[in-house]
Motif scaffolding. Structure first.
Motif, PDB file in Angstrom:
ATOM      1  N   ASP A  15       7.240   9.921   6.525  1.00 39.01           N
ATOM      2  CA  ASP A  15       8.340  10.616   5.436  1.00 39.01           C
ATOM      3  C   ASP A  15       8.021   9.733   3.813  1.00 39.01           C
ATOM      4  O   ASP A  15       8.793   9.151   2.838  1.00 39.01           O
ATOM      5  N   PHE A  16       6.517  10.615   3.406  1.00 37.11           N
ATOM      6  CA  PHE A  16       6.469   9.898   1.849  1.00 37.11           C
ATOM      7  C   PHE A  16       7.280  10.259   0.576  1.00 37.11           C
ATOM      8  O   PHE A  16       7.588  10.075  -0.567  1.00 37.11           O
ATOM      9  N   GLN A  17       8.149  11.658   1.014  1.00 33.02           N
ATOM     10  CA  GLN A  17       8.641  12.725   0.256  1.00 33.02           C
ATOM     11  C   GLN A  17       9.636  11.758  -0.143  1.00 33.02           C
ATOM     12  O   GLN A  17      10.449  11.486  -1.212  1.00 33.02           O
ATOM     13  N   GLU A  18      10.290  11.095   1.074  1.00 29.56           N
ATOM     14  CA  GLU A  18      11.509  10.608   1.140  1.00 29.56           C
ATOM     15  C   GLU A  18      11.566   9.056   0.493  1.00 29.56           C
ATOM     16  O   GLU A  18      12.131   9.083  -0.559  1.00 29.56           O
ATOM     17  N   THR A  19      10.030   8.461   0.514  1.00 27.28           N
ATOM     18  CA  THR A  19      10.111   6.870  -0.089  1.00 27.28           C
ATOM     19  C   THR A  19       9.948   7.449  -1.757  1.00 27.28           C
ATOM     20  O   THR A  19      10.788   7.129  -2.654  1.00 27.28           O
ATOM     21  N   TYR A  20       9.107   8.766  -2.359  1.00 25.62           N
ATOM     22  CA  TYR A  20       9.130   8.735  -3.756  1.00 25.62           C
ATOM     23  C   TYR A  20      10.366   9.823  -4.434  1.00 25.62           C
ATOM     24  O   TYR A  20      10.559   9.126  -5.213  1.00 25.62           O
ATOM     25  N   ASP A  50      13.106  -3.565   0.485  1.00 28.99           N
ATOM     26  CA  ASP A  50      14.092  -3.999   1.716  1.00 28.99           C
ATOM     27  C   ASP A  50      14.713  -5.050   1.878  1.00 28.99           C
ATOM     28  O   ASP A  50      14.022  -6.357   0.877  1.00 28.99           O
ATOM     29  N   ILE A  51      15.766  -5.198   2.072  1.00 30.69           N
ATOM     30  CA  ILE A  51      15.899  -6.853   2.323  1.00 30.69           C
ATOM     31  C   ILE A  51      15.292  -7.349   2.896  1.00 30.69           C
ATOM     32  O   ILE A  51      15.750  -9.444   2.608  1.00 30.69           O
ATOM     33  N   SER A  52      14.253  -7.468   3.897  1.00 26.93           N
ATOM     34  CA  SER A  52      13.835  -8.403   4.668  1.00 26.93           C
ATOM     35  C   SER A  52      12.249  -8.911   3.576  1.00 26.93           C
ATOM     36  O   SER A  52      12.242 -10.010   3.059  1.00 26.93           O
ATOM     37  N   ASN A  53      12.294  -8.540   3.036  1.00 24.34           N
ATOM     38  CA  ASN A  53      10.931  -8.270   1.134  1.00 24.34           C
ATOM     39  C   ASN A  53      12.074  -9.083   0.293  1.00 24.34           C
ATOM     40  O   ASN A  53      10.581 -10.467   0.153  1.00 24.34           O
ATOM     41  N   VAL A  54      13.292  -8.907   0.121  1.00 24.05           N
ATOM     42  CA  VAL A  54      13.813 -10.063  -0.776  1.00 24.05           C
ATOM     43  C   VAL A  54      13.621 -11.256   0.127  1.00 24.05           C
ATOM     44  O   VAL A  54      13.552 -12.050  -0.604  1.00 24.05           O
ATOM     45  N   ASP A  55      14.445 -11.288   1.565  1.00 26.70           N
ATOM     46  CA  ASP A  55      14.217 -12.796   2.118  1.00 26.70           C
ATOM     47  C   ASP A  55      13.052 -13.124   2.190  1.00 26.70           C
ATOM     48  O   ASP A  55      13.001 -15.033   1.822  1.00 26.70           O
ATOM     49  N   ASN A  56      11.480 -12.474   2.551  1.00 27.66           N
ATOM     50  CA  ASN A  56      10.130 -12.909   1.670  1.00 27.66           C
ATOM     51  C   ASN A  56       9.721 -13.560   0.897  1.00 27.66           C
ATOM     52  O   ASN A  56       9.003 -14.503   0.413  1.00 27.66           O
ATOM     53  N   ILE A  57       9.917 -13.094  -0.055  1.00 31.61           N
ATOM     54  CA  ILE A  57      10.384 -13.334  -1.792  1.00 31.61           C
ATOM     55  C   ILE A  57      10.653 -14.701  -1.885  1.00 31.61           C
ATOM     56  O   ILE A  57      10.185 -15.528  -2.909  1.00 31.61           O
ATOM     57  N   ARG A  58      11.665 -14.523  -1.284  1.00 38.53           N
ATOM     58  CA  ARG A  58      13.057 -15.953  -2.131  1.00 38.53           C
ATOM     59  C   ARG A  58      12.595 -17.192  -1.254  1.00 38.53           C
ATOM     60  O   ARG A  58      12.475 -18.451  -1.808  1.00 38.53           O
ATOM     61  N   LYS A  59      11.768 -16.857  -0.326  1.00 38.92           N
ATOM     62  CA  LYS A  59      10.768 -17.475   0.611  1.00 38.92           C
ATOM     63  C   LYS A  59       9.338 -19.382  -0.092  1.00 38.92           C
ATOM     64  O   LYS A  59       9.499 -19.517  -0.305  1.00 38.92           O
ATOM     65  N   HIS A  75      22.963   4.044  -3.380  1.00 40.45           N
ATOM     66  CA  HIS A  75      22.564   3.831  -2.062  1.00 40.45           C
ATOM     67  C   HIS A  75      23.050   2.339  -1.326  1.00 40.45           C
ATOM     68  O   HIS A  75      23.115   2.516   0.086  1.00 40.45           O
ATOM     69  N   GLN A  76      22.876   1.458  -1.663  1.00 44.02           N
ATOM     70  CA  GLN A  76      22.318   0.181  -1.464  1.00 44.02           C
ATOM     71  C   GLN A  76      21.634   0.086  -0.500  1.00 44.02           C
ATOM     72  O   GLN A  76      22.666  -0.580   0.435  1.00 44.02           O
ATOM     73  N   LYS A  77      20.718   0.632  -0.033  1.00 41.57           N
ATOM     74  CA  LYS A  77      20.110   0.497   1.154  1.00 41.57           C
ATOM     75  C   LYS A  77      18.547   0.373   1.049  1.00 41.57           C
ATOM     76  O   LYS A  77      17.759   0.256   0.146  1.00 41.57           O
ATOM     77  N   ASP A  78      18.088  -0.391   2.199  1.00 42.15           N
ATOM     78  CA  ASP A  78      16.566   0.080   2.031  1.00 42.15           C
ATOM     79  C   ASP A  78      15.547   0.462   1.974  1.00 42.15           C
ATOM     80  O   ASP A  78      16.091   2.134   2.610  1.00 42.15           O
ATOM     81  N   VAL A  79      14.087   0.786   1.434  1.00 38.35           N
ATOM     82  CA  VAL A  79      13.458   2.254   1.247  1.00 38.35           C
ATOM     83  C   VAL A  79      12.474   1.600   2.365  1.00 38.35           C
ATOM     84  O   VAL A  79      12.717   0.976   2.858  1.00 38.35           O
ATOM     85  N   PRO A  80      12.951   3.132   3.260  1.00 37.80           N
ATOM     86  CA  PRO A  80      12.416   2.571   4.440  1.00 37.80           C
ATOM     87  C   PRO A  80      10.701   3.425   3.933  1.00 37.80           C
ATOM     88  O   PRO A  80      10.149   3.688   2.933  1.00 37.80           O
ATOM     89  N   ASP A  81       9.737   2.699   4.641  1.00 42.13           N
ATOM     90  CA  ASP A  81       8.901   2.497   5.580  1.00 42.13           C
ATOM     91  C   ASP A  81       7.754   3.722   5.464  1.00 42.13           C
ATOM     92  O   ASP A  81       7.936   3.576   6.892  1.00 42.13           O
ATOM     93  N   PRO A  82       7.228   4.249   4.830  1.00 42.93           N
ATOM     94  CA  PRO A  82       6.128   5.646   4.987  1.00 42.93           C
ATOM     95  C   PRO A  82       5.221   5.102   5.924  1.00 42.93           C
ATOM     96  O   PRO A  82       4.581   5.896   6.928  1.00 42.93           O
ATOM     97  N   ILE A  91       1.031  -1.082   0.091  1.00 40.66           N
ATOM     98  CA  ILE A  91       0.222   0.418   0.281  1.00 40.66           C
ATOM     99  C   ILE A  91       1.090   0.889   0.279  1.00 40.66           C
ATOM    100  O   ILE A  91       0.147   1.966  -0.403  1.00 40.66           O
ATOM    101  N   CYS A  92       1.699   1.471   0.565  1.00 39.35           N
ATOM    102  CA  CYS A  92       3.227   2.139   0.466  1.00 39.35           C
ATOM    103  C   CYS A  92       3.840   2.043  -0.767  1.00 39.35           C
ATOM    104  O   CYS A  92       4.001   2.678  -2.209  1.00 39.35           O
ATOM    105  N   ARG A  93       5.506   1.454  -0.395  1.00 37.33           N
ATOM    106  CA  ARG A  93       6.523   1.473  -0.951  1.00 37.33           C
ATOM    107  C   ARG A  93       6.084   1.212  -2.630  1.00 37.33           C
ATOM    108  O   ARG A  93       6.762   1.771  -3.743  1.00 37.33           O
ATOM    109  N   SER A  94       5.644  -0.106  -2.590  1.00 38.58           N
ATOM    110  CA  SER A  94       5.763  -0.697  -3.916  1.00 38.58           C
ATOM    111  C   SER A  94       4.734  -0.423  -4.531  1.00 38.58           C
ATOM    112  O   SER A  94       4.834  -0.205  -6.296  1.00 38.58           O
ATOM    113  N   PRO A  95       3.495   0.041  -4.423  1.00 34.23           N
ATOM    114  CA  PRO A  95       2.425   0.126  -5.263  1.00 34.23           C
ATOM    115  C   PRO A  95       2.967   2.294  -5.695  1.00 34.23           C
ATOM    116  O   PRO A  95       2.543   2.953  -6.513  1.00 34.23           O
TER     117      PRO A  95
END
Length: 154
Positions: free
Chosen positions: A128-133, A88-97, A116-123, A11-15
Motif C-alpha cells: 500500500d504505497f498510497q497509505e505510505t505516501y 518505525d520503532i524498530s528503526n529507531v531502536d536500530n538507529i540508537r544502537k 497517529h503516533q504509530k509506525d509507518v507501515p512498510d509497503p 528503498i520504500c519509506r525513507s526515500p
C-alpha cells in the motif's frame, strides 16, 4: 538544518519521506536552509534507486526521485544531521544502537509528531504505497513545522 529519514532498506519509506520533504521545502523556498537525505539500517539495497512502487506513487504527485540511491546509515550521520527520523520503532531502536546514542532526542519516530503516533507501515510488505505516501506527507508537514519552530528558537 539537516534531516535524515531512516527505514530498514532505504528503498520504500525513507526515500519517500525524503522526496516528499524535498518537494515541500522547494515549494516553500526553504531548500537552502533545510536539507534532507535518507538511509537504511541494513545494507541490502546499497546503490539501488527507490522501489518502483515508491517511484510510481511519487510520480503521481509530480515528485521526482532522480539521482536518489540507497545508502546505509553510518556512525558519522549522528554528527552530520540535526534530526534523525526513524520510520518505525524498530528503526529507531536500530538507529540508537548503530549510532551508539541510546537517549539522544534528535533521534525519534517519524509519526510521533502527528496525532497517529504509530509506525509507518512498510509497503514492501503491505503493497500500500498510497497509505505510505499519505503518512509521509502528514509526517513531513508536522516535521517541517517542528524544524521551523526550532530554527526560530536558535
Amino acid at each position: 538544518m539537516r534531516i535524515l529519514f531512516v527505514c530498514l532498506g532505504n528503498i520504500c519509506r525513507s526515500p519517500m519521506a525524503e522526496a516528499v520533504m524535498r518537494d515541500l521545502l522547494m515549494k516553500r523556498g526553504l531548500s537552502e536552509q533545510i536539507t534532507v537525505d535518507s538511509a537504511g539500517t541494513s545494507n541490502w539495497h546499497v546503490g539501488e534507486p527507490p522501489h518502483k512502487g515508491t517511484q510510481a506513487k511519487l510520480a503521481e504527485y509530480g515528485i521526482a526521485t532522480t539521482g536518489m540511491q540507497c545508502r546505509q546509515l553510518k556512525i558519522g550521520d549522528f554528527a552530520d544531521f540535526d534530526y534523525i527520523v526513524g520510520m518505525d520503532i524498530s528503526n529507531v531502536d536500530n538507529i540508537r544502537k548503530m549510532l551508539k546514542q541510546p537517549n539522544d532526542a534528535k533521534i525519534f519516530r517519524f509519526l510521533d509528531l502527528t496525532a497517529h503516533q504509530k509506525d509507518v507501515p512498510d509497503p514492501w510488505y503491505t503493497g500500500d504505497f498510497q497509505e505510505t505516501y499519505n503518512l509521509c506527507l502528514e509526517g513531513c508537514e508536522a516535521l517541517l513545522e517542528k524544524v521551523l519552530a526550532d530554527m526560530q528558537k536558535s
